[in-house]
Design a protein around this motif. Structure first.
Motif, PDB file in Angstrom:
ATOM      1  N   ILE A 148       0.849  -1.189   0.000  1.00  0.00           N
ATOM      2  CA  ILE A 148       0.000   0.000   0.000  1.00  0.00           C
ATOM      3  C   ILE A 148       0.887   1.241   0.000  1.00  0.00           C
ATOM      4  N   VAL A 149       0.530   2.191  -0.838  1.00  0.00           N
ATOM      5  CA  VAL A 149       1.227   3.480  -0.822  1.00  0.00           C
ATOM      6  C   VAL A 149       0.197   4.566  -0.614  1.00  0.00           C
ATOM      7  N   ALA A 150       0.677   5.710  -0.141  1.00  0.00           N
ATOM      8  CA  ALA A 150      -0.208   6.840   0.129  1.00  0.00           C
ATOM      9  C   ALA A 150      -0.999   7.194  -1.115  1.00  0.00           C
ATOM     10  N   GLY A 151      -2.329   7.400  -0.869  1.00  0.00           N
ATOM     11  CA  GLY A 151      -3.199   7.731  -1.991  1.00  0.00           C
ATOM     12  C   GLY A 151      -4.050   6.564  -2.452  1.00  0.00           C
ATOM     13  N   GLU A 152      -3.696   5.337  -2.068  1.00  0.00           N
ATOM     14  CA  GLU A 152      -4.436   4.171  -2.523  1.00  0.00           C
ATOM     15  C   GLU A 152      -5.538   3.801  -1.530  1.00  0.00           C
ATOM     16  N   GLU A 153      -6.581   3.154  -2.015  1.00  0.00           N
ATOM     17  CA  GLU A 153      -7.613   2.568  -1.164  1.00  0.00           C
ATOM     18  C   GLU A 153      -7.266   1.107  -0.882  1.00  0.00           C
TER      19      GLU A 153
ATOM     20  N   MET B  96      -4.462   7.477   7.496  1.00  0.00           N
ATOM     21  CA  MET B  96      -5.521   6.757   6.819  1.00  0.00           C
ATOM     22  C   MET B  96      -6.876   7.288   7.265  1.00  0.00           C
ATOM     23  N   THR B  97      -7.877   7.055   6.450  1.00  0.00           N
ATOM     24  CA  THR B  97      -9.227   7.485   6.803  1.00  0.00           C
ATOM     25  C   THR B  97     -10.207   6.436   6.303  1.00  0.00           C
ATOM     26  N   PRO B  98     -11.248   6.079   7.130  1.00  0.00           N
ATOM     27  CA  PRO B  98     -12.207   5.045   6.704  1.00  0.00           C
ATOM     28  C   PRO B  98     -13.163   5.590   5.644  1.00  0.00           C
ATOM     29  N   ILE B  99     -13.603   4.666   4.778  1.00  0.00           N
ATOM     30  CA  ILE B  99     -14.546   5.030   3.714  1.00  0.00           C
ATOM     31  C   ILE B  99     -15.907   4.397   3.971  1.00  0.00           C
TER      32      ILE B  99
ATOM     33  N   ASN C 276     -23.695 -13.770   5.571  1.00  0.00           N
ATOM     34  CA  ASN C 276     -24.332 -13.825   4.249  1.00  0.00           C
ATOM     35  C   ASN C 276     -25.034 -15.173   4.060  1.00  0.00           C
ATOM     36  N   ASN C 277     -26.269 -15.300   4.587  1.00  0.00           N
ATOM     37  CA  ASN C 277     -27.114 -16.463   4.311  1.00  0.00           C
ATOM     38  C   ASN C 277     -28.541 -15.966   4.072  1.00  0.00           C
ATOM     39  N   ASP C 278     -29.465 -16.848   4.115  1.00  0.00           N
ATOM     40  CA  ASP C 278     -30.830 -16.454   3.760  1.00  0.00           C
ATOM     41  C   ASP C 278     -31.569 -15.713   4.874  1.00  0.00           C
ATOM     42  N   HIS C 279     -30.994 -15.668   6.082  1.00  0.00           N
ATOM     43  CA  HIS C 279     -31.672 -15.011   7.200  1.00  0.00           C
ATOM     44  C   HIS C 279     -31.417 -13.519   7.169  1.00  0.00           C
ATOM     45  N   LYS C 280     -32.393 -12.751   7.577  1.00  0.00           N
ATOM     46  CA  LYS C 280     -32.258 -11.300   7.585  1.00  0.00           C
ATOM     47  C   LYS C 280     -31.223 -10.865   8.612  1.00  0.00           C
ATOM     48  N   ILE C 281     -30.501  -9.750   8.257  1.00  0.00           N
ATOM     49  CA  ILE C 281     -29.502  -9.200   9.182  1.00  0.00           C
ATOM     50  C   ILE C 281     -29.746  -7.709   9.315  1.00  0.00           C
ATOM     51  N   TYR C 282     -29.143  -7.179  10.359  1.00  0.00           N
ATOM     52  CA  TYR C 282     -29.127  -5.731  10.575  1.00  0.00           C
ATOM     53  C   TYR C 282     -27.666  -5.318  10.642  1.00  0.00           C
ATOM     54  N   GLU C 283     -27.274  -4.264   9.850  1.00  0.00           N
ATOM     55  CA  GLU C 283     -25.892  -3.791   9.893  1.00  0.00           C
ATOM     56  C   GLU C 283     -25.912  -2.282   9.811  1.00  0.00           C
ATOM     57  N   LYS C 284     -24.912  -1.630  10.492  1.00  0.00           N
ATOM     58  CA  LYS C 284     -24.903  -0.178  10.532  1.00  0.00           C
ATOM     59  C   LYS C 284     -23.537   0.315  10.997  1.00  0.00           C
ATOM     60  N   ILE C 285     -23.110   1.462  10.350  1.00  0.00           N
ATOM     61  CA  ILE C 285     -21.939   2.190  10.885  1.00  0.00           C
ATOM     62  C   ILE C 285     -22.468   3.040  12.022  1.00  0.00           C
ATOM     63  N   THR C 286     -22.046   2.706  13.223  1.00  0.00           N
ATOM     64  CA  THR C 286     -22.593   3.384  14.406  1.00  0.00           C
ATOM     65  C   THR C 286     -21.771   4.581  14.822  1.00  0.00           C
ATOM     66  N   GLN C 287     -20.543   4.667  14.324  1.00  0.00           N
ATOM     67  CA  GLN C 287     -19.700   5.798  14.735  1.00  0.00           C
ATOM     68  C   GLN C 287     -18.590   5.999  13.698  1.00  0.00           C
TER      69      GLN C 287
ATOM     70  N   ASN D  38     -15.731  -6.241   6.363  1.00  0.00           N
ATOM     71  CA  ASN D  38     -14.816  -5.628   5.387  1.00  0.00           C
ATOM     72  C   ASN D  38     -14.871  -4.128   5.592  1.00  0.00           C
ATOM     73  N   ILE D  39     -13.725  -3.536   5.984  1.00  0.00           N
ATOM     74  CA  ILE D  39     -13.680  -2.088   6.235  1.00  0.00           C
ATOM     75  C   ILE D  39     -12.708  -1.474   5.225  1.00  0.00           C
ATOM     76  N   LYS D  40     -13.206  -0.518   4.400  1.00  0.00           N
ATOM     77  CA  LYS D  40     -12.378   0.105   3.348  1.00  0.00           C
ATOM     78  C   LYS D  40     -11.819   1.422   3.862  1.00  0.00           C
ATOM     79  N   PHE D  41     -10.489   1.625   3.625  1.00  0.00           N
ATOM     80  CA  PHE D  41      -9.791   2.840   4.026  1.00  0.00           C
ATOM     81  C   PHE D  41      -9.105   3.459   2.810  1.00  0.00           C
ATOM     82  N   LYS D  42      -8.753   4.724   2.913  1.00  0.00           N
ATOM     83  CA  LYS D  42      -7.854   5.375   1.952  1.00  0.00           C
ATOM     84  C   LYS D  42      -6.598   5.804   2.684  1.00  0.00           C
ATOM     85  N   ALA D  43      -5.415   5.399   2.118  1.00  0.00           N
ATOM     86  CA  ALA D  43      -4.126   5.765   2.716  1.00  0.00           C
ATOM     87  C   ALA D  43      -3.822   7.211   2.386  1.00  0.00           C
TER      88      ALA D  43
END
Length: 729
Positions: free
Chosen positions: A45-50, A77-80, A89-100, A130-135
Motif C-alpha cells: 500500500i502506498v499513500a493515496g491508494e484505497e 488513513m481514513t475510513p470510507i 451472508n445467508n438467507d436469514h435477515k440481518i441488521y448492519e450499521k456504521i454506528t460511529q 470488510n472495512i475500506k480505508f484510503k491511505a
C-alpha cells in the motif's frame, strides 16, 4: 419475542465494551477456541491508494451478532465504508450499521446481527467485516486489541470469547527519491555555468517534481513548481553557497512532499584573461611566433587555438602553461585564440581573447612552354612555397605596351589564346588575399608565337570511290620541320590512327566496307609540345551501287503466280539492305521493307501492267536510299480455260480433260448438271482430268472451276459446256 431477543443482543454489543475487552485480554483459550485475525487486500500500500481490512474468525459456533470499534491514525488513513462479510451472508435477515465515524477521536464503529428467532451460525473459518480505508500518508498501524475492539454474541445474548492474532498495516511513500545527480564536479561550479540537476524517483504512479533553491542565508524560493519534468537547469549569476532541493509526490496522495532530498554546492567567481601577446605581427614563412597570456586567477587553465587556412586547430589543450611557440606552415592571415577557465568550471570556457598576425609568401612566375602557335593556349602559372589565400594579377607586354590580362583573383593560373604571331612578355603580381600590405612577388617570361598551316596538295577523293579502291592525299605545310599524323573514323564511329606523327606526307587508305567516313590530318612542328598545331577533317561516303534488277518470270506472268524479284550490287556485303516496291494503277506501295535478302517473291492478285523498284543502302547509312533500279511494263494476266474435252474410255467410262493458259500452281474443281441439279464430280485438286460415268448427253452439262493455290477466291475462272455439243475422242 423475536424483537426482544434482537434488542437484547444489540444492547450487549453496544454497552459491554469494557467488560468484554478485559475478559478477552486476560483469558487464554484452548487451541480449538475461536480465533480472530485481520487480512489486508494489498501487500504494498502506498499513500493515496484505497485498501480493505477484512476481519476474519475461525472455529466460531452459534454466532448471532458482532461489532467492531476500530481505532485508527487519521494522519495516515481514513475510513470510507464497512460491510458485513460471509459469516452473515445467508438467507436469514440481518441488521448492519456504521454506528460511529469520529474523525476527531479516530474511532470507526460498525455492528451487524441476525434478526428474529435464529439459532446463530457455526463456521470453521469465515470473514466478519470488510472495512475500506484510503491511505493518506506513509506510516504503519498495529492491528491488535488496542486498535480493534471486537465483540461477538451468541443467540442467547452471551459474549463469545476468542483469541486474537496481531498484524500490522504498512503504508509506503507514494513516491521515493533514489538519488539526485548533477553535472557539478566536486560540489564546485563557476558563475554562469549551466548546472543540470536530475532526480531519480520511483513510484507506482506518475511522479511530480518540484525544485527549490537557496543561496547562503537567503530564504528558499521555488525554481519550478510541480510538473512531470525530473530535471532542471540553473545558471548561477553570482558566487556563493547554494542548495537545491527536490520535492516529489503523486496526484493521488495527501503527502506533499512524499519525499525530498537536498543537493549542496558552491559557486566561484570565473577567471578573466588579463594579457594576450605575440612577439611579431608579421612574419615570413619559416619564422616563429611566441604566444604569452595571463589571467586574474592563480589556478587558471589555458587552451590555445590557431586559425590556419580557415580552420581552427588546438595548439595546446587546457593546461596551467601560459606560453607557447608556433611555426606556421602556410602564408596568409592568422588568428590566435586563448580560452581560460577554472579547473572547477562546467563550461567549455570562462573567458576568451583573440589576436591577429600575418605570414607572407615567396613566389615565382612560370609559363608551361617555350614554343607556341597561334592555335595554342598560353598557360601562365605562379609557383609559391604556399598556396594559401593568395591573389594574382597578370600582365602582358606586346609591341612595347603593357596591358592588364586579369585583375587580382585567387587563381594562380591564367590562360589566353588567339594570340597573333610575334614576341610576347608576361608578368605576374602575387599578394595575400586579405592583406592590406603592398608586398608582392614579380616574375616575367618571354615567348614567341608562330602560325602553322596545313595544305592539301592533291587528292583522288571523290564520289566514284568504292570499297577496295585506294584513296591517296598529298600534303604540304608552311613550317620548317613538319610532322603528320593520320586518323580514320569508319562506321564504328571510333577514331583510329592510320599513321602516328612522322615525315610521310601522303595519306593512303583502302575502305573495306560501305558507310560514312572521316579522315583527319594533324600537323605539328617537331619541337612543338602541342598535340596538334593545325588539322583538317575530310568527310566522304562509300555507297553501294546496284548492277542488276530482274524479275522471274521475265516481262509477264499470271495472277497468283509468284514473281521473284532479285537485285545485285557491284560489291555485295552482309551490311547491305534491300527494299522492294510495286506500282499499279493506284500508285506505288512498299511490298517488303529493308532486309539483307536481295530477293523477294511477290504474288499478284489482279491482272494489269506493273512497275517494280528496288532500293539498296548500307545498314549504317542515314539516307533513305543509297541507290535504286526500276523494271518497267511488267504484264500480269488472268489464267483462262481454253477447252474442255471428253475421251470415251469404255461404254460407260469417260475422261473429262481441261486445257488452260498456265497450269503452274493451279487447282481444278469439276461439276456435272444432270438436267435438274448440279453436283461436284471432283473437289479442288491439281488434277486437270477426271474419270466419270453415267453422263446424259441430251441435257447434261460439265463445268470446271480453276484457281491458283495461293488464291483466296472460290474460283479465279470457270467454263461450262453442253455435253451434246462436245465431240468425243
Amino acid at each position: 419475542m423475536k424483537l426482544k431477543k434482537s434488542i437484547c443482543i444489540l444492547s450487549l454489543l453496544f454497552f459491554s465494551i469494557s467488560i468484554f475487552f478485559e475478559i478477552n485480554t486476560t483469558t487464554v483459550l484452548a487451541d480449538d477456541s475461536p480465533t480472530i485475525y485481520c487480512n489486508v487486500d494489498k501487500n504494498d500500500i502506498v499513500a493515496g491508494e484505497e485498501f480493505t481490512v477484512t476481519i476474519l474468525a475461525n472455529n466460531v459456533k452459534n454466532l448471532y451478532g458482532a461489532s467492531v470499534d476500530f481505532k485508527y491514525d487519521s494522519s495516515i488513513m481514513t475510513p470510507i465504508n464497512a460491510t458485513s462479510s460471509c459469516a452473515f451472508n445467508n438467507d436469514h435477515k440481518i441488521y448492519e450499521k456504521i454506528t460511529q465515524n469520529d474523525y476527531s477521536n479516530n474511532i470507526f464503529s460498525f455492528i451487524t446481527t441476525f434478526l428474529g428467532d435464529y439459532n446463530g451460525t457455526n463456521f470453521a473459518s469465515g470473514s466478519l467485516f470488510n472495512i475500506k480505508f484510503k491511505a493518506k500518508r506513509s506510516g504503519s498501524l498495529n492491528l491488535n486489541r488496542e486498535s480493534l475492539n471486537i465483540k461477538l454474541s451468541d443467540s442467547n445474548a452471551n459474549p463469545i470469547k476468542y483469541n486474537m492474532l496481531y498484524s500490522t498495516i504498512n503504508i509506503g511513500q507514494a513516491a521515493k527519491i533514489n538519488s539526485i545527480n548533477s553535472n557539478v564536479k566536486n560540489n564546485l561550479a563557476i558563475v554562469d555555468n549551466n548546472i543540470s540537476i536530475n532526480t531519480n524517483a520511483t513510484s507506482k504512479y506518475p511522479v511530480l517534481y518540484k525544485y527549490w533553491i537557496k543561496k547562503d542565508d537567503s530564504p528558499w524560493t521555488v525554481l519550478s513548481d510541480y510538473s512531470n519534468k525530473s530535471s532542471i537547469d540553473f545558471n548561477p549569476k553570482s558566487p556563493g553557497n547554494y542548495q537545491i532541493s527536490c520535492y516529489v509526490k503523486t496526484n493521488n496522495t495527501y503527502e506533499d512532499p512524499s519525499d525530498f532530498k537536498i543537493f549542496n554546492f558552491k559557486v566561484l567567481e570565473k577567471p578573466s584573461i588579463t594579457k594576450l601577446n605575440i612577439n611579431e605581427s608579421t612574419i615570413n614563412l619559416g619564422g616563429k611566433i611566441n604566444i604569452s597570456t595571463d589571467s586574474n586567477k592563480n589556478n587558471t587553465l589555458f587552451k590555445i587555438w590557431v586559425l590556419e587556412n580557415n580552420s581552427w586547430k588546438i595548439l595546446q589543450d587546457y593546461s596551467p602553461n601560459n606560453t607557447i611557440d608556433y611555426s606556421p606552415k602556410l602564408n596568409g592571415l592568422y588568428k590566435i585564440s586563448v580560452y581560460a577557465k577554472s579547473p572547477d568550471s562546467l563550461s567549455e570556457l570562462d573567458d576568451c581573447k583573440i589576436i591577429d598576425f600575418e605570414v607572407l609568401p615567396n613566389a615565382t612566375l612560370k609559363v608551361d612552354k617555350n614554343f607556341y602557335t597561334v592555335n595554342n593556349t598560353v598557360n601562365l602559372f605562379t609557383e609559391t612555397d604556399s598556396s594559401n589565400d593568395l591573389i594574382y594579377k597578370y600582365w602582358m607586354n606586346e609591341n612595347g605596351i603593357w596591358k592588364t590580362l586579369s585583375d587580382y583573383t585567387n587563381l594562380n593560373t591564367f590562360s589566353l589564346s588567339s594570340l597573333t604571331p610575334g614576341d610576347k612578355l608576361f608578368a605576374v603580381y602575387v599578394k595575400n588575399k586579405n592583406s592590406n600590405n603592398d608586398n608582392l612577388a614579380l616574375a616575367q617570361k618571354a615567348i614567341t608565337i608562330v602560325d602553322p598551316k596545313l595544305t592539301i596538295a592533291n587528292s583522288n577523293l571523290d564520289n566514284n570511290i568504292s570499297i577496295n579502291d585506294e584513296i591517296k592525299i598529298g600534303l604540304t605545310s608552311n613550317i620548317k620541320n613538319p610532322k603528320y599524323k593520320f586518323w580514320i573514323m569508319d562506321s564504328s564511329c571510333k577514331w583510329k590512327v592510320l599513321q602516328d606523327y612522322g615525315d610521310n606526307n601522303i595519306l593512303s587508305y583502302i575502305p573495306k566496307e560501305y558507310g560514312n567516313y572521316k579522315l583527319s590530318i594533324y600537323l605539328k612542328d617537331k619541337d612543338s609540345q602541342n598535340e596538334v598545331d593545325d588539322y583538317k577533317i575530310l568527310d566522304f561516303s562509300i555507297k553501294p551501287k546496284l548492277s542488276t534488277f530482274t524479275a522471274n518470270p521475265n516481262n509477264n506472268s499470271f495472277v497468283y503466280t509468284p514473281i521473284k524479284l532479285t537485285a545485285s550490287t557491284k560489291n555485295s556485303t552482309s551490311d547491305l539492305l534491300y527494299k522492294f516496291w510495286v506500282k499499279d494503277s493506284k500508285g506505288w506501295k512498299m511490298i517488303r521493307d529493308y532486309d539483307t535478302n536481295p530477293s523477294f517473291d511477290w504474288i499478284p492478285t489482279s491482272p494489269g501492267n506493273y512497275i517494280f523498284s528496288v532500293y539498296v543502302k548500307n545498314k549504317n547509312s542515314a539516307s533513305t536510299v543509297d541507290d535504286n533500279l526500276i523494271i518497267q511494263n511488267y504484264v500480269v494476266a488472268d489464267n483462262t480455260i481454253k477447252d474442255i474435252s471428253l475421251n470415251k474410255l469404255s461404254n460407260e467410262i469417260y475422261q473429262v480433260n481441261t486445257t488452260v493458259d498456265n497450269s503452274n500452281n493451279l487447282l481444278y474443281k469439276f461439276w456435272y448438271f444432270n438436267g435438274t441439279d448440279w453436283k461436284v464430280l471432283n473437289d479442288y485438286s491439281i488434277d486437270a482430268s477426271i474419270k466419270t460415268k453415267n453422263l446424259d448427253f441430251s441435257s447434261g452439262k460439265i463445268s470446271v472451276y480453276i484457281k491458283n493455290k495461293n488464291s483466296k477466291n472460290e474460283y479465279d475462272n470457270f467454263k461450262i459446256v453442253n455435253l451434246k455439243d462436245v465431240k468425243l475422242n
